[in-house]
Write an enzyme that holds these catalytic residues in place. Structure first.
Site, PDB file in Angstrom:
ATOM      1  N   VAL A 214      20.021 -28.473   6.357  1.00 33.90           N
ATOM      2  CA  VAL A 214      20.626 -27.492   5.163  1.00 33.90           C
ATOM      3  C   VAL A 214      20.626 -28.062   3.911  1.00 33.90           C
ATOM      4  O   VAL A 214      20.215 -29.202   3.712  1.00 33.90           O
ATOM      5  CB  VAL A 214      22.058 -27.039   5.515  1.00 33.90           C
ATOM      6  CG1 VAL A 214      22.308 -26.197   6.646  1.00 33.90           C
ATOM      7  CG2 VAL A 214      22.944 -28.349   5.790  1.00 33.90           C
ATOM      8  N   CYS A 215      20.749 -27.571   2.849  1.00 33.12           N
ATOM      9  CA  CYS A 215      20.686 -27.906   1.543  1.00 33.12           C
ATOM     10  C   CYS A 215      22.151 -28.791   1.283  1.00 33.12           C
ATOM     11  O   CYS A 215      23.073 -28.253   1.780  1.00 33.12           O
ATOM     12  CB  CYS A 215      20.790 -27.053   0.328  1.00 33.12           C
ATOM     13  SG  CYS A 215      20.829 -27.383  -1.207  1.00 33.12           S
ATOM     14  N   SER A 216      22.107 -30.053   0.799  1.00 32.82           N
ATOM     15  CA  SER A 216      23.387 -30.775   0.702  1.00 32.82           C
ATOM     16  C   SER A 216      24.138 -30.112  -0.223  1.00 32.82           C
ATOM     17  O   SER A 216      25.258 -30.937  -0.543  1.00 32.82           O
ATOM     18  CB  SER A 216      22.741 -32.353   0.572  1.00 32.82           C
ATOM     19  OG  SER A 216      22.297 -32.644   1.680  1.00 32.82           O
TER      20      SER A 216
END
Length: 627
Positions: free
Chosen positions: A534-536
C-alpha cells in the site's frame, strides 16, 4: 467554606474601589475655587485641610484594599459594631423625645403606654448590645451598654429634664471608648506595612522569577479580574437605575435601547478604575462567547480543550490600549459614547475572528472525515452562516452612523475579511461534501481546494491593499497625522507585505512540488504487482504510483501533499529530486531484480556512511518498507 472565603475576599474589597472611584471624581480644584470666591481667608484656612483629607482618603482606601482577608473581616466587624452602637444611641434619643412629648413622670409600670414603650426600647437595646459583644467575640456585654443609661434612668423615675443630660453622657461615654480603642490600635497599619516591607526585603531583586511569582500570587490572592469586574457591574447597575429614575428612559425609548446601554457604559468609564473594570468585563464576556461557540460546535469536551489565544485576553487588552491611546477618559459624555461604540465594534470584530479560528478546523474536519451526523453538520453550518452574516450587518450599521473615512474603512474592511474567510471555509466544506456523495474520489480535489484558498487569500490581499491605498491618498491629499501614518505603515507590513510574501512562497512551493512529481517515473502494472504493498502515506492500495530515486512507491497526489510540507522521502528521509536517466530507462525492470548495488548517485550521497547503513539501504531497495 473555601467558596465563602472567595466571595468574601471579593465582596469586602469592592467598597474600597468604589470610594477610590468617588475620590477620583471629586473636583478639588473646583471646590477651592468656590472657597476662594467666597472668602480668601476661608481658602487659606481650608485649602490644605481639603487636599490632605483627599490624599489621606486615597491612602486609607489603598491600605484597606491591600489588607489580608482576616484583617478586612475584623475591620468590617468593628465598623458594623460602631453602626450598631450608633443605632442604639438613636433608639435612646428617640425614646427620650417620646417621653418628653408624653409628659408622664411617674413610675413606668403604672402607665401601660409608657411601659410598652419602655419594654420595646429595652428589648432593642439588649439585642444591639448582645450583637456588638458577639461581633467583638467577648462576653462582657456591659462594655456596649452605655446607650441603655437613659432607659435605666427612666426606670429609676429620674425627672425628664435630666434625661437629655443622661443621654448626652451615654453618647460621650461611648465616644470616649471608641477614641481609646482607635488610639490603642493606631499603629496597626504601620505594623502591617512594616511586616510587608520586611518580606519584600527578603526577596532578592536579582532573581526576577521570585518577583514574578510573588506578583502572580498577589494577583490570584486578591482575585483582581473578578474584583474589578464586580466593581464595574455595581457601577453599571447603579448607573442604569439612576438613568431610569431620572427620566432618561423616555429618551432611551426614542433613541433606542442600544444607545441607552452605550450611554450607561460610557458613563461608567470616567475613571481609570472603572476603565480597568470594563476591560476585565469585556475579557470575561469574550471568553464566555468563545466557550459558548466551542460548546455549540463540539460539546462539553471542546470547552475543556482550552487555547491560550482564546481566553478573551486579546479583546480586553485591545479595549484598554485603544481607550488609553484615544484619550477616552478625558472626553465628554456624548463623545465618549461614540468613541466607545467604535472601540467595542473593534473588540467584537476581534472576537468574531477568534470564533472563525475555532469554527474553521471543526467544519473542515466534519467534511474531510465523512461524518454523517446531521446535527453536527447543522451546528457547523449555522455557526458559519452567523459568522458570514453578522459582520456584514455590523458594517452596515456602523456605516449609517459615521461618515466614510480611513478609520471607518479599516473597520468595514475587517468585517469584509471575516466574511471572506468564512466563505472560503464553506466552499471547501462543500467540496468535501461533493466528494462524499461521488462514487469515485476526485483526484484533483487537492488542487481545487488550493485554488479556492488562493482566491480567498487574493481577495483578502486586495482588500488590505485598497485600505492602504485609500489611507495613503487621504494622508497625502487630505488631513495628515502621525497616528494615521503609523497605522498605514503597520497595516502595510502585516496585512499587505507579509500576506503577499506568504502567498507567493506557498505558490512557489507548490510549483516546485509539481515539477518534482512530474519528473518522477510512473510505475508500471508489473512493478505494482511485484511491489504488492500500500501507499506508505495514505495506507490505501495503489492502482498508480510514482517511484522516487530511492526506489520507494507512493501515490502521486499523496507524495505531492507530502512535498508541500518537506522535500524529503517519507520513508528514508533522503531529498526527493528528479530521477537519473538510468532509472528512467530501466523503469520497466522490477525493483526486486536490482540487487547488484545502490545507484551511482546514491553512492555519492552515502559514501560517508558505514557499511551497516549501506547494507540497510540495499535491503530497503530489495524489499520496500511496508510501513
Amino acid at each position: 467554606m473555601p467558596r465563602l472565603e472567595e466571595v468574601a475576599n471579593v465582596a469586602l474589597r469592592v467598597p474600597s474601589i468604589l470610594l477610590l472611584d468617588l475620590l477620583y471624581k471629586c473636583d478639588i480644584d473646583g471646590l477651592t475655587e468656590q472657597l476662594k470666591a467666597k472668602n480668601e481667608d476661608m481658602l487659606f484656612k481650608y485649602k490644605y485641610v481639603i487636599w490632605n483629607m483627599y490624599y489621606i482618603g486615597h491612602l486609607l482606601n489603598v491600605v484597606v484594599l491591600a489588607l489580608p482577608l482576616r484583617h478586612i473581616v475584623m475591620l468590617y466587624l468593628h465598623i458594623l459594631a460602631a453602626l450598631l452602637l450608633y443605632m442604639g444611641h438613636q433608639i435612646s434619643k428617640d425614646y427620650v423625645r417620646e417621653e418628653l412629648r408624653y409628659g408622664y413622670e411617674g413610675a413606668v409600670y403604672l402607665d401601660s403606654l409608657a411601659f410598652n414603650r419602655f419594654v420595646t426600647a429595652l428589648t432593642s437595646q439588649i439585642i444591639l448590645s448582645t450583637l456588638c459583644a458577639f461581633l467583638m467575640k467577648t462576653r462582657q456585654v456591659w462594655l456596649f451598654s452605655a446607650h441603655m443609661l437613659p432607659l435605666l434612668a427612666r426606670l429609676c423615675s429620674v425627672p425628664h429634664a435630666k434625661l437629655l443630660t443622661v443621654n448626652a453622657f451615654s453618647m460621650g461615654l461611648t465616644g470616649s471608648g471608641i477614641v481609646i480603642f482607635l488610639l490603642s490600635n493606631l499603629f496597626v497599619p504601620y505594623r502591617l506595612a512594616r511586616a510587608a516591607y520586611l518580606e519584600l526585603l527578603q526577596v532578592e531583586v536579582i532573581e526576577l522569577y521570585r518577583l514574578l511569582a510573588m506578583g502572580i500570587s498577589l494577583w490570584n490572592q486578591f482575585a483582581v479580574p473578578v474584583l474589578f469586574s464586580v466593581f464595574w457591574f455595581v457601577l453599571f447597575i447603579v448607573q442604569l437605575c439612576s438613568n431610569a429614575m431620572s427620566g432618561n428612559a423616555a429618551s432611551a425609548a426614542h433613541q433606542g435601547i442600544l444607545f441607552f446601554l452605550l450611554t450607561s457604559v460610557s458613563e461608567c468609564c470616567a475613571t481609570p478604575y472603572s476603565l480597568l473594570g470594563l476591560t476585565f468585563v469585556v475579557s470575561y464576556l469574550a471568553l464566555g462567547l468563545l466557550n459558548l461557540c466551542k460548546f455549540y460546535l463540539g460539546g462539553y469536551a471542546a470547552v475543556q480543550n482550552e487555547n491560550v489565544m482564546h481566553r478573551g485576553v486579546t479583546e480586553g487588552v485591545t479595549l484598554l490600549l485603544l481607550a488609553l491611546q484615544t484619550g477616552l477618559l478625558d472626553m465628554q459624555a456624548l463623545q465618549r459614547t461614540f468613541l466607545l461604540s467604535i472601540i467595542l465594534f473593534i473588540v467584537v470584530t476581534s472576537t468574531l475572528q477568534s470564533m472563525i479560528e475555532i469554527t474553521d478546523p471543526i467544519i473542515l474536519a466534519l467534511g474531510a472525515s465523512r461524518n454523517r451526523s446531521l446535527w453536527k453538520h447543522f451546528r457547523g453550518l449555522s455557526m458559519c452562516l452567523l459568522l458570514l452574516v453578522f459582520p456584514v450587518f455590523m458594517a452596515y450599521k456602523i456605516s449609517l452612523f459615521f461618515h466614510m473615512d480611513f478609520w471607518l474603512l479599516i473597520l468595514v474592511s475587517s468585517c469584509m475579511l471575516t466574511s471572506l474567510q468564512i466563505t472560503g471555509t464553506m466552499l471547501i466544506y462543500s467540496l468535501f461534501m461533493v466528494e462524499l456523495f461521488c462514487s469515485d474520489p476526485i483526484e484533483s480535489l487537492d488542487e481545487v481546494i488550493y485554488w479556492v484558498n488562493a482566491v480567498s487569500r487574493v481577495l483578502e490581499f486586495v482588500v488590505a491593499l485598497c485600505v492602504v491605498a485609500y489611507g495613503t491618498w487621504e494622508s497625502l491629499f487630505g488631513e495628515w497625522s502621525w497616528m494615521g501614518a503609523s497605522v498605514i505603515i503597520i497595516h502595510s507590513y502585516f496585512n499587505v507585505w507579509l500576506r503577499g510574501q506568504s502567498g507567493w512562497r506557498s505558490f512557489l512551493l507548490r510549483q516546485e512540488a509539481a515539477k518534482k512529481i512530474n519528473s518522477l517515473p510512473k510505475a508500471t502494472a508489473q512493478q505494482l504487482q511485484q511491489h504488492n504493498d500500500v501507499c506508505s502515506i495514505c495506507f490505501q492500495e495503489m492502482s498508480s504510483a510514482v517511484i522516487t530515486y530511492c526506489r520507494h512507491f507512493f501515490h502521486g497526489n499523496c507524495l505531492r501533499k507530502w512535498l508541500y510540507v518537506q522535500d524529503t522521502c517519507p520513508l528514508c528521509h533522503q531529498t526527493v529530486r528528479p530521477s537519473p536517466e538510468d532509472l528512467s530507462e530501466a523503469s520497466g525492470d522490477a525493483p526486486a531484480e536490482r540487487d547488484d548495488g545502490p545507484e551511482p548517485f546514491a553512492q555519492e550521497e552515502q559514501e560517508n556512511q558505514d557499511s551497516s547503513e549501506s547494507q540497510e539501504s540495499q535491503n530497503e531497495d530489495a524489499t520496500p518498507d511496508p510501513t
